[in-house]
Scaffold this motif. Sequence first.
Motif, PDB file in Angstrom:
ATOM      1  N   LEU A  14       0.827  -1.208   0.000  1.00 10.25           N
ATOM      2  CA  LEU A  14       0.000   0.000   0.000  1.00 10.25           C
ATOM      3  C   LEU A  14       0.860   1.256   0.000  1.00 10.25           C
ATOM      4  CD1 LEU A  14      -2.785  -1.095   2.491  1.00 10.25           C
ATOM      5  CD2 LEU A  14      -3.008  -0.776   0.036  1.00 10.25           C
ATOM      6  N   CYS A  15       1.949   1.239   0.745  1.00 11.36           N
ATOM      7  CA  CYS A  15       2.872   2.382   0.777  1.00 11.36           C
ATOM      8  C   CYS A  15       3.498   2.601  -0.596  1.00 11.36           C
ATOM      9  CB  CYS A  15       3.938   2.138   1.836  1.00 11.36           C
ATOM     10  SG  CYS A  15       5.300   3.302   1.822  1.00 11.36           S
ATOM     11  N   LEU A  16       4.003   1.544  -1.193  1.00  8.72           N
ATOM     12  CA  LEU A  16       4.620   1.669  -2.506  1.00  8.72           C
ATOM     13  C   LEU A  16       3.604   2.048  -3.575  1.00  8.72           C
ATOM     14  CD1 LEU A  16       7.128  -1.327  -2.452  1.00  8.72           C
ATOM     15  CD2 LEU A  16       7.599   1.103  -2.115  1.00  8.72           C
ATOM     16  N   GLY A  17       2.378   1.540  -3.456  1.00  4.79           N
ATOM     17  CA  GLY A  17       1.324   1.915  -4.403  1.00  4.79           C
ATOM     18  C   GLY A  17       1.018   3.399  -4.349  1.00  4.79           C
ATOM     19  N   LEU A  18       0.914   3.935  -3.138  1.00  9.17           N
ATOM     20  CA  LEU A  18       0.658   5.364  -2.987  1.00  9.17           C
ATOM     21  C   LEU A  18       1.829   6.178  -3.521  1.00  9.17           C
ATOM     22  CD1 LEU A  18      -1.208   7.576  -1.898  1.00  9.17           C
ATOM     23  CD2 LEU A  18      -0.072   7.334   0.303  1.00  9.17           C
ATOM     24  N   ALA A  19       3.047   5.747  -3.237  1.00  9.20           N
ATOM     25  CA  ALA A  19       4.228   6.464  -3.715  1.00  9.20           C
ATOM     26  C   ALA A  19       4.309   6.441  -5.240  1.00  9.20           C
ATOM     27  CB  ALA A  19       5.486   5.859  -3.099  1.00  9.20           C
ATOM     28  N   THR A  34       9.428  12.820  -5.049  1.00  3.39           N
ATOM     29  CA  THR A  34       8.069  12.563  -4.562  1.00  3.39           C
ATOM     30  C   THR A  34       7.946  11.136  -4.054  1.00  3.39           C
ATOM     31  OG1 THR A  34       7.150  14.178  -6.100  1.00  3.39           O
ATOM     32  CG2 THR A  34       5.626  12.555  -5.187  1.00  3.39           C
ATOM     33  N   PHE A  35       8.438  10.187  -4.845  1.00  3.05           N
ATOM     34  CA  PHE A  35       8.395   8.787  -4.430  1.00  3.05           C
ATOM     35  C   PHE A  35       9.137   8.594  -3.111  1.00  3.05           C
ATOM     36  CE2 PHE A  35      10.032   4.482  -4.266  1.00  3.05           C
ATOM     37  CZ  PHE A  35       8.920   3.723  -4.583  1.00  3.05           C
ATOM     38  N   SER A  36      10.339   9.126  -3.041  1.00  7.67           N
ATOM     39  CA  SER A  36      11.156   8.968  -1.838  1.00  7.67           C
ATOM     40  C   SER A  36      10.510   9.617  -0.623  1.00  7.67           C
ATOM     41  CB  SER A  36      12.543   9.577  -2.055  1.00  7.67           C
ATOM     42  OG  SER A  36      13.178   8.962  -3.130  1.00  7.67           O
ATOM     43  N   SER A  37       9.956  10.803  -0.818  1.00  7.69           N
ATOM     44  CA  SER A  37       9.364  11.500   0.326  1.00  7.69           C
ATOM     45  C   SER A  37       8.124  10.779   0.843  1.00  7.69           C
ATOM     46  CB  SER A  37       9.046  12.953  -0.029  1.00  7.69           C
ATOM     47  OG  SER A  37       8.056  13.019  -1.029  1.00  7.69           O
ATOM     48  N   VAL A  38       7.338  10.189  -0.040  1.00  2.92           N
ATOM     49  CA  VAL A  38       6.143   9.452   0.404  1.00  2.92           C
ATOM     50  C   VAL A  38       6.557   8.217   1.192  1.00  2.92           C
ATOM     51  CG1 VAL A  38       4.138   8.127  -0.374  1.00  2.92           C
ATOM     52  CG2 VAL A  38       4.628  10.334  -1.400  1.00  2.92           C
ATOM     53  N   VAL A  39       7.529   7.467   0.692  1.00  5.55           N
ATOM     54  CA  VAL A  39       7.972   6.254   1.391  1.00  5.55           C
ATOM     55  C   VAL A  39       8.574   6.605   2.749  1.00  5.55           C
ATOM     56  CG1 VAL A  39       9.592   4.325   1.316  1.00  5.55           C
ATOM     57  CG2 VAL A  39       8.269   4.907  -0.708  1.00  5.55           C
ATOM     58  N   VAL A  40       9.417   7.632   2.791  1.00  4.67           N
ATOM     59  CA  VAL A  40      10.038   8.031   4.056  1.00  4.67           C
ATOM     60  C   VAL A  40       8.989   8.584   5.015  1.00  4.67           C
ATOM     61  CG1 VAL A  40      11.628   9.701   5.098  1.00  4.67           C
ATOM     62  CG2 VAL A  40      12.328   8.375   3.101  1.00  4.67           C
ATOM     63  N   LEU A  41       8.072   9.385   4.500  1.00  4.16           N
ATOM     64  CA  LEU A  41       7.029   9.960   5.351  1.00  4.16           C
ATOM     65  C   LEU A  41       6.160   8.880   5.981  1.00  4.16           C
ATOM     66  CD1 LEU A  41       5.664  12.606   6.295  1.00  4.16           C
ATOM     67  CD2 LEU A  41       4.186  12.386   4.315  1.00  4.16           C
ATOM     68  N   GLY A  45       6.616   8.326   9.824  1.00  5.66           N
ATOM     69  CA  GLY A  45       5.365   8.699  10.483  1.00  5.66           C
ATOM     70  C   GLY A  45       4.745   7.534  11.240  1.00  5.66           C
ATOM     71  N   SER A  46       4.762   6.360  10.645  1.00  5.85           N
ATOM     72  CA  SER A  46       4.208   5.183  11.319  1.00  5.85           C
ATOM     73  C   SER A  46       5.008   4.830  12.570  1.00  5.85           C
ATOM     74  CB  SER A  46       4.197   3.985  10.367  1.00  5.85           C
ATOM     75  OG  SER A  46       3.336   4.203   9.290  1.00  5.85           O
ATOM     76  N   LEU A 135      -0.445  13.098   4.185  1.00  8.73           N
ATOM     77  CA  LEU A 135      -0.560  12.241   3.007  1.00  8.73           C
ATOM     78  C   LEU A 135      -1.748  12.658   2.140  1.00  8.73           C
ATOM     79  CD1 LEU A 135       0.201   8.795   4.667  1.00  8.73           C
ATOM     80  CD2 LEU A 135       1.699  10.132   3.186  1.00  8.73           C
ATOM     81  N   ALA A 136      -2.872  12.991   2.768  1.00 14.98           N
ATOM     82  CA  ALA A 136      -4.040  13.434   1.999  1.00 14.98           C
ATOM     83  C   ALA A 136      -3.747  14.752   1.293  1.00 14.98           C
ATOM     84  CB  ALA A 136      -5.254  13.579   2.930  1.00 14.98           C
ATOM     85  N   TRP A 137      -3.009  15.627   1.939  1.00 15.12           N
ATOM     86  CA  TRP A 137      -2.646  16.910   1.324  1.00 15.12           C
ATOM     87  C   TRP A 137      -1.756  16.686   0.099  1.00 15.12           C
ATOM     88  CZ3 TRP A 137      -4.538  21.538   1.412  1.00 15.12           C
ATOM     89  CH2 TRP A 137      -3.797  22.582   0.895  1.00 15.12           C
ATOM     90  N   MET A 138      -0.826  15.741   0.197  1.00 21.14           N
ATOM     91  CA  MET A 138       0.025  15.424  -0.960  1.00 21.14           C
ATOM     92  C   MET A 138      -0.811  14.900  -2.119  1.00 21.14           C
ATOM     93  SD  MET A 138       3.402  13.800   0.811  1.00 21.14           S
ATOM     94  CE  MET A 138       4.346  13.738  -0.700  1.00 21.14           C
ATOM     95  N   ILE A 139      -1.829  14.111  -1.830  1.00 17.17           N
ATOM     96  CA  ILE A 139      -2.713  13.613  -2.866  1.00 17.17           C
ATOM     97  C   ILE A 139      -3.501  14.759  -3.489  1.00 17.17           C
ATOM     98  CG2 ILE A 139      -4.746  12.178  -3.314  1.00 17.17           C
ATOM     99  CD1 ILE A 139      -3.667  10.331  -1.056  1.00 17.17           C
TER     100      ILE A 139
END
Length: 142
Positions: A14-19, A34-41, A45-46, A135-139
């Motif tokens: 799910l994380c990789l799919g979103l990234a 963008t990909f890197s920041s989503v995965v790291v975030l 964050g978790s 995450l929702a804001w990035m989307i």
Amino acid sequence: PALRDWDLWGPLVLCLGLAVMLSINAPPDQSLPTFSSVVVLISVGSVVVTLQTQLLGGHVSFFQALCVLGYCIAPLDIAALISCFVQLIYVRVPVCLLCLAWCVWASMKFFEGTKVAANRVLLAVYPLFLFYFILAWMILIQ
């Protein structure tokens, strides 16, 4: 009993799919950051939300919480998929808000079972809300 059967493969997918969805819609020079920041975030964050819940007295294992937080990202994957095809802001805002509420609600249902003291529930929910809100804001702004 079901929470003892945690796994991290589903949250990773799910994380990789979103990234991937967010990086595909990013400008070409920003797709890798963008990909890197989503995965790291999502990863950091978790971990932060999990540790914070444990510090508030929640009775949950580290990997159980990571598993649940990862699976609760699924509504945001749906929002990102919709945002890939629908560019109207009038559609994307309600979809992102609905999916954000769904993520927070699902996570709260899990954390109710962790036995965080009643006077500390807002302390546990606020970082959770911020985590999913970013995450929702990035989307939304993709």
